[in-house]
Design a protein around this motif. Structure first.
Motif, PDB file in Angstrom:
ATOM      1  N   UNK A 178       0.856  -1.195   0.000  1.00 49.83           N
ATOM      2  CA  UNK A 178       0.000   0.000   0.000  1.00 49.83           C
ATOM      3  C   UNK A 178       0.886   1.236   0.000  1.00 49.83           C
ATOM      4  N   UNK A 179       0.466   2.240  -0.776  1.00 53.48           N
ATOM      5  CA  UNK A 179       1.256   3.469  -0.779  1.00 53.48           C
ATOM      6  C   UNK A 179       1.038   4.275   0.498  1.00 53.48           C
ATOM      7  N   UNK A 180       0.150   3.798   1.387  1.00 49.63           N
ATOM      8  CA  UNK A 180      -0.040   4.454   2.682  1.00 49.63           C
ATOM      9  C   UNK A 180       0.931   3.936   3.733  1.00 49.63           C
ATOM     10  N   UNK A 181       1.633   2.840   3.411  1.00 45.88           N
ATOM     11  CA  UNK A 181       2.669   2.314   4.304  1.00 45.88           C
ATOM     12  C   UNK A 181       3.992   3.014   3.983  1.00 45.88           C
ATOM     13  N   UNK A 182       4.625   3.606   4.986  1.00 46.51           N
ATOM     14  CA  UNK A 182       5.914   4.259   4.801  1.00 46.51           C
ATOM     15  C   UNK A 182       7.021   3.327   5.313  1.00 46.51           C
TER      16      UNK A 182
END
Length: 672
Positions: free
Chosen positions: A532-536
């Protein structure tokens, strides 16, 4: 139910109608012009009648309705209309109330302010005063000034933006830039700007009181040194104040009129920025606002009398709202308020301030046309079945979205992002990029591009893209890249089966922040960032060769949410955001120090450790006895792979790996 009949045309008349409707009373409002009808806010219980009436027509109108009372809320200078109302009701048993505006404001003793009983007296005096003249007395009295031919070249008329007003201007010889058609109220700053813009030496105004914008005109003239010629209030008969009229209507209706004094704040999506894309509701809210906030680009395109404040962040807007005693304010946001918009954050902040009692306001969201829906319409395609990704002020895994979806709409920040697409999609020549440039503006273009074209773009401005990939694969529902997908060289890598179990044990959550410590090739970091691009993800590695390899794998998979950090843990943690999860693939002998530093960063952290040697296993199990942990679990995984030997398959064993997972059980205070 009996109604209240209001002859309006003023702010007080509109306000009275709104108050009556808000308290469940029905009213009919008579206005002279179409513009007067337009500015009346539609409400339950409100009927608007538009058009001028003679006394006979007024009597007929009265007899056709069931009215409890009549309120004359016309302008103090509309004396003929007031006389017609009185004449039409001479024999009527229905009570007539005159809502009279308080116009007693005119300061005394100022050398640049002159008072006149009539327009004709004022026009005669203007012949002796040099310089440009701004008429702010409306369109009906223009003839008194324009018939004096020597004044005509110097006259600038500020009138309502209605066809009737414009027609009267042209009939009286006032044309082109000498017509300033706009709706008040006007702030001091707006008045000052107009006086300076048109080099006005003398302003003509009516003694119309505070609601008529009279004080703001006087203050602007005072600060610019402009002479003011004032036409005195012609009313002779005494009327009632707003409060007195309300009290009389309460006696007649038997109902208490409770006033809603809350500020009305509208958060408005204005589309791409061209005012032509505004909804009618948004246009009406903007015209009625006294304070208008937004980015300079948006404010510059919006006409209207409101005081314009070039800001849109909550911390900038709140002081204005608390300081300014206004009834209506609006904040402009590009696109749609519910689509990657700052409106949501401001809405939440305002609701919080209202809940604390810091401001008294009612907030509403008005949607706009998003750039994605606009581009889809231009291309004649749907967008409900597309992936939508934004890199406008945020990061996202664009390459993965394009790789796995036939249609992807991409929001970008501008030319820099567009140029970066060239490198991001290098080698993906099968994709088609359609860019909407400056949508809704005169310079609008629809550009058909390939990745190389993106890198060569030169025009700065607003872009939105549709990226089509005819060969898009099916979107993965689980993690699990094969080892062969990674660039490896001679750097150690967590093997595929061990990697997948380890990622499962991490139990990543939405908006997780992961430290991959001793990242090696970056295979675990890539797997997690691709979810997910929300996981950094922060891949921390001290060896230069491994750092370069992790960076190459990050670029290969197009992961903008993966950051490679060169340095030795735990000192490399400094300056990074607090993690929610950590994976330890290699510790360089600093296991104890790393776990202690992670605990300080977040005492509720989820941790997964891979151990290949018994010594590492012994160290971690010993440390777990001294650390506050829960959900402790140790798993050994042994993988065998089949290899061909002639006509046979022989199993070859991989090294066994211990996967240790646990969660810190701390006090919940994170080190940010």
């Amino acid at each position: 139910m009996k109604q209240i009949l209001i002859f309006s045309g003023t702010t007080e008349g509109r306000r009275l109608a709104e108050l009556l409707c808000a308290n469940g009373l029905e009213c009919t409002v008579c206005v002279a012009t179409q513009y007067g009808e337009l500015v009346m806010e539609k409400r339950a219980g409100l009927t608007v009648h538009q058009g001028r009436m003679t006394p006979e027509e007024m009597r007929s109108f009265l007899s056709s309705g069931d009215f409890l009372a009549v309120v004359d809320a016309t302008h103090p200078f509309a004396t003929a209309v007031s006389e017609n109302i009185r004449s039409s009701m001479a024999e009527s048993p229905i009570p007539l109330l005159r809502l009279q505006r308080d116009t007693e404001y005119l300061p005394s003793g100022e050398k640049n302010i002159f008072r006149f009983p009539t327009h004709e007296n004022c026009a005669e005096a203007l012949k002796e005063i040099p310089g440009n003249i701004l008429l702010t007395t409306g369109s009906k009295d223009l003839a008194a000034y324009s018939e004096k031919k020597e004044l005509l070249p110097r006259l600038y008329a500020r009138v309502l933006p209605s066809l009737e007003s414009l027609s009267l201007c042209y009939e009286n010889g006032i044309e082109g830039k000498h017509i300033l058609a706009m709706q008040g109220p006007f702030s001091v700053e707006m008045n000052e700007a107009m006086l300076r813009q048109y080099d006005i030496r003398c302003m003509v105004t009516k003694e119309s009181g505070g609601n008529g914008g009279f004080p703001e005109k006087i203050q602007a003239a005072r600060s610019t040194g402009t002479k003011v010629l004032v036409i005195g209030n012609p009313e002779n008969e005494q009327g009632d104040s707003f409060e007195a009229v309300c009290a009389k209507l309460e006696d007649l209706t038997g109902k208490k009129l409770r006033q809603d004094n809350r500020m009305q704040i509208a958060l408005i999506g204005v589309g791409m920025g061209n005012p032509a894309m505004l909804t009618k509701e948004a246009e009406r809210k903007i015209q009625g606002a006294e304070l208008l906030f937004g980015a300079r680009r948006l404010l510059a395109k919006i006409p209207g009398p409101a005081e314009k404040v070039p800001c849109y962040l909550a911390e900038e807007i709140l002081p204005y709202l608390k300081e300014k005693a206004v009834k209506k304010a609006a904040v402009l946001f590009s696109g749609d308020t519910g689509f990657y918009s700052g409106a949501q954050k401001l809405y939440a902040t305002l609701q919080k301030e209202i809940g604390k009692g810091a401001i008294s306001a009612q907030v509403e969201l008005l949607p706009g046309i998003s750039s994605v829906s606009c581009l889809a319409a231009k291309l004649g395609i749907s967008w409900h079945d597309a992936e939508i990704v934004s890199i406008h002020g945020r990061s996202a895994n664009v390459a993965d979205a394009v790789r796995t979806n036939p249609k992807t709409f991409l929001l970008v920040s501008g030319l820099v992002d567009m140029k970066a697409l060239g490198a991001l999609f290098h080698g993906m020549e099968n994709i088609r990029i359609t860019a909407g440039y400056q949508l809704s503006y005169p310079e609008e273009e629809i550009l058909r591009l390939n990745p190389a074209d993106c890198a060569a773009l030169e025009k700065d401005g607003l872009y939105v893209c549709l990226i089509e990939n005819p060969q898009a694969g099916k979107q993965r529902l689980t993690h699990g890249f094969p080892d062969s997908d990674f660039l490896r060289d001679r750097v150690p890598m967590t093997k595929e089966e061990v990697r997948e179990v380890s990622v499962c044990k991490l139990r990543l959550t939405r908006d997780a922040v992961l430290y991959d410590i001793g990242s090696g090739t970056g295979s675990v970091a890539v797997e997690c960032a691709a979810l997910s691009d929300r996981v950094q993800v922060y891949a921390i590695e001290k060896k230069k060769e491994a750092v370069l390899l992790t960076e190459q794998n990050r670029a290969k998979f197009g992961l903008t949410n993966l950051t490679v950090v060169e340095g030795e843990a735990p000192s490399a943690f400094e300056g990074l955001p607090a993690p929610t999860h950590a994976f330890l693939g290699g510790t360089g002998g600093n296991m104890k120090e790393i776990l202690a530093a992670l605990y300080r960063k977040n005492p509720q952290l989820r941790v997964v450790v891979n151990a290949v040697t018994l010594e590492t296993l012994g160290e971690i199990t010993g440390l777990l006895k001294t650390l506050p942990v829960e959900q402790e679990e140790i798993v050994q995984i042994q993988v065998g792979r089949a290899e061909t030997a002639g006509r046979y398959h022989l199993m070859r064993a991989e090294n066994p790996v211990f996967i240790i997972s646990f969660t810190f059980e701390g006090n919940g205070e994170k080190d940010e």
